[in-house]
Design a protein around this motif. Structure first.
Motif, PDB file in Angstrom:
ATOM      1  N   GLY A  50     -84.074-117.352 -25.762  1.00  0.00           N
ATOM      2  CA  GLY A  50     -85.343-118.016 -25.514  1.00  0.00           C
ATOM      3  C   GLY A  50     -85.201-119.522 -25.577  1.00  0.00           C
ATOM      4  N   ASP A  53     -87.304-121.496 -28.104  1.00  0.00           N
ATOM      5  CA  ASP A  53     -87.265-121.195 -29.529  1.00  0.00           C
ATOM      6  C   ASP A  53     -87.282-122.479 -30.341  1.00  0.00           C
ATOM      7  OD1 ASP A  53     -87.192-118.490 -29.219  1.00  0.00           O
ATOM      8  OD2 ASP A  53     -85.022-118.311 -29.374  1.00  0.00           O
ATOM      9  N   THR A 384     -99.694-111.725 -32.137  1.00  0.00           N
ATOM     10  CA  THR A 384     -99.327-112.073 -30.767  1.00  0.00           C
ATOM     11  C   THR A 384    -100.565-112.171 -29.893  1.00  0.00           C
ATOM     12  OG1 THR A 384     -98.980-109.724 -30.263  1.00  0.00           O
ATOM     13  CG2 THR A 384     -97.041-111.013 -30.791  1.00  0.00           C
ATOM     14  N   GLU A 390     -97.730-114.909 -20.173  1.00  0.00           N
ATOM     15  CA  GLU A 390     -97.214-115.750 -21.256  1.00  0.00           C
ATOM     16  C   GLU A 390     -97.556-115.148 -22.615  1.00  0.00           C
ATOM     17  OE1 GLU A 390     -95.294-118.348 -20.944  1.00  0.00           O
ATOM     18  OE2 GLU A 390     -95.296-118.141 -18.769  1.00  0.00           O
ATOM     19  N   HIS A 391     -96.787-114.156 -23.053  1.00  0.00           N
ATOM     20  CA  HIS A 391     -96.959-113.600 -24.396  1.00  0.00           C
ATOM     21  C   HIS A 391     -96.331-114.547 -25.410  1.00  0.00           C
ATOM     22  CE1 HIS A 391     -97.914-110.025 -22.141  1.00  0.00           C
ATOM     23  NE2 HIS A 391     -96.703-109.997 -21.631  1.00  0.00           N
ATOM     24  N   HIS A 392     -96.985-114.735 -26.535  1.00  0.00           N
ATOM     25  CA  HIS A 392     -96.458-115.641 -27.549  1.00  0.00           C
ATOM     26  C   HIS A 392     -96.695-115.086 -28.952  1.00  0.00           C
ATOM     27  CE1 HIS A 392     -96.480-118.605 -24.261  1.00  0.00           C
ATOM     28  NE2 HIS A 392     -95.571-119.236 -24.971  1.00  0.00           N
ATOM     29  N   PRO A 413     -91.974-117.640 -27.364  1.00  0.00           N
ATOM     30  CA  PRO A 413     -92.233-116.641 -26.326  1.00  0.00           C
ATOM     31  C   PRO A 413     -91.809-115.240 -26.723  1.00  0.00           C
ATOM     32  CG  PRO A 413     -90.242-117.870 -25.818  1.00  0.00           C
ATOM     33  CD  PRO A 413     -90.830-118.505 -27.053  1.00  0.00           C
ATOM     34  N   SER A 415     -91.167-111.435 -24.542  1.00  0.00           N
ATOM     35  CA  SER A 415     -91.056-110.945 -23.166  1.00  0.00           C
ATOM     36  C   SER A 415     -92.069-109.846 -22.876  1.00  0.00           C
ATOM     37  CB  SER A 415     -89.634-110.447 -22.878  1.00  0.00           C
ATOM     38  OG  SER A 415     -89.213-109.501 -23.834  1.00  0.00           O
ATOM     39  N   TYR A 436     -86.828-110.536 -28.738  1.00  0.00           N
ATOM     40  CA  TYR A 436     -86.988-111.152 -27.413  1.00  0.00           C
ATOM     41  C   TYR A 436     -85.882-110.629 -26.519  1.00  0.00           C
ATOM     42  CZ  TYR A 436     -87.618-114.506 -23.668  1.00  0.00           C
ATOM     43  OH  TYR A 436     -87.838-115.079 -22.441  1.00  0.00           O
TER      44      TYR A 436
END
Length: 447
Positions: A50, A53, A384, A390-392, A413, A415, A436
């Motif tokens: 990522g 990160d 989350t 855009e998942h975070h 992030p 996935s 991730y």
């Protein structure tokens, strides 16, 4: 939103398990969419897949499929991360643990806990550095319900490491107690242990059909996701476990549950499920707790959110919980108009709970919430968002006598919205773990 008041080892084939895991991962994603042996000297690098990160992120394992779990010893020296891995090409599945002996600065190479038989590992680290891993197994060749192709009986097994995660041995198998029951397979069971390791609790959502239940046992919903919460407790460090019993009559069966131990008293937090009308039910957070002898009280509603969903709706989001010094801390997500978002509340062990406090963030759907306490009494909370694509991962800090704040540089992030994450308290700050694209990542915050 208002504070609430109390409310009255047989192993299946590798390929069979592989098919089930794939089906469950797909089912979990669809459910969310439906709702609006190792070298302990080795250290990992500080790079990962990522690009966004935050500084200090380390990769402690690769090839993970799901279910990251992390815990620490009270002094913060031992940090253990566990996860599940399925190799699609070979069909081999494994539960693994990577351990740090320097407070999370570096981790040894991952160690296989059990291969191939278990999934959904949950890890707990005792004060003396003993590492416990509870995991789920079941028998694909023995159907409980002939009309249900996924009605394999399931049960928990317990592993222990007395050498800082270098090796593990199986120390308990609950097949005799649970082996004829059907567990909810789409969400991991709950597992927690007291700091001294004497009290160990397993909790799960039971879906054994009505015709196979014993007298007085609560019945799972037929046209809903209602599932009773069951538990089994050990008070002798896993030598024996109590006869399983239903501790809550109804929960959201597609929402993760969270086990915890307050001192020596085990408990479980979950998203409740109460009928509202023939087509809707209410899914507010609840908690049930036992005394040190394992006698459970009646469930307590954590917050009266009045979060109403259609019968087939599934928020796939359970509460996070931790306890210290007689106070239980809980965080959860809700989607009530005008109050959508993440919330936090505290109360004496067993409840009732005080007025909820909003956690600062734009409201969106969240896949589960996790919470841990550091030794200073600060709550560290992870959740989350589900803003496709855009998942975070979000992290909040709530001091013992202060207001919650977002840890901005931990906005990392994911996935997918259903990738796993967890948090564990340190003497100061916390260790945050997440997945991730198969990488198992850990970062220390607030240290």
């Amino acid at each position: 939103m208002t504070a609430a008041t109390p409310r009255a080892a047989r192993r299946r084939s590798v390929h069979g398990r592989a098919r089930l895991v794939t089906a469950l991962l797909v089912a979990g994603t669809l459910a969310l969419a439906a709702c609006s042996s190792g070298d302990d000297e080795a250290a990992t690098t500080t790079t990962g897949s990522g690009a966004a990160d935050p500084a200090g992120t380390i990769v402690v394992g690769e090839g993970a499929t799901s279910n990251i779990s992390i815990d620490t010893s009270t002094d913060g020296t031992i940090v253990a991360a566990a996860w599940y891995e399925l190799n699609d090409e070979t069909g081999v599945e494994r539960s693994l643990v990577a351990t740090s002996t320097d407070g999370g600065a570096t981790f040894g190479e991952p160690v296989v806990v059990d291969e191939p038989s278990t999934q959904d590992p949950q890890v707990a680290v005792n004060d003396d550095g003993t590492i416990l891993v509870g995991a789920l197994t079941y028998d694909a060749e023995r159907l409980v319900d002939p009309d249900d192709s996924l009605s394999w009986p399931g049960w928990m097994v317990l592993f222990r490491s007395d050498d800082e995660g270098r090796t593990f041995e199986q120390v308990a198998d609950l097949e005799d107690q649970i082996g004829e029951r059907m567990l909810t397979l789409t969400e991991p069971p709950g597992m927690a242990a007291s700091a001294d390791g004497r009290t160990i609790m397993f909790a799960w959502q039971d879906r054994t059909p009505a015709e196979l239940l014993g007298a007085g046992e609560p019945v799972p919903g037929e046209d809903t996701v209602a599932r009773p919460v069951w538990a089994s407790v050990s008070t002798d460090a896993g030598e024996t476990f109590s006869t399983p019993r239903a501790v809550a009559p109804s929960s959201c069966g597609c929402c993760r549950i969270e086990a915890f131990v307050a001192g020596d008293a085990p408990g479980v937090a979950y998203r409740g499920l109460q009928p509202v009308d023939p087509t809707h039910d209410e899914r507010d957070p609840e908690l049930v707790q036992a005394d040190a002898a394992g006698n459970f009280a009646e469930p307590v509603e954590i917050s009266d959110d009045a979060y109403v969903l259609p019968l087939d709706g599934c928020p796939a989001s359970g509460p996070g919980v931790a306890s210290a010094d007689g106070t239980t801390h809980v965080a959860w997500w809700t989607e009530v108009d005008g109050e959508a978002g993440w919330w936090y509340a505290t109360g004496p062990d067993g409840g009732p709970f005080g007025e909820p406090v909003a956690l600062p963030a734009d409201p969106t759907i969240s896949y589960s919430v996790e919470l841990a306490l550091d030794a200073e009494g600060t709550s560290w909370i992870t959740g989350t968002n589900w803003d496709v694509p855009e998942h975070h991962l979000l992290v909040w800090e709530v001091p013992a006598d202060g207001d919650p704040t977002a840890v901005e540089d931990q906005f990392v992030p994911l996935s997918s919205a259903t990738e796993g994450f967890d948090v564990a308290g340190l003497p100061t700050g916390a260790a945050v773990a997440w997945l991730y694209e198969g990488d198992v990542k850990v970062r220390l915050v607030g240290t």
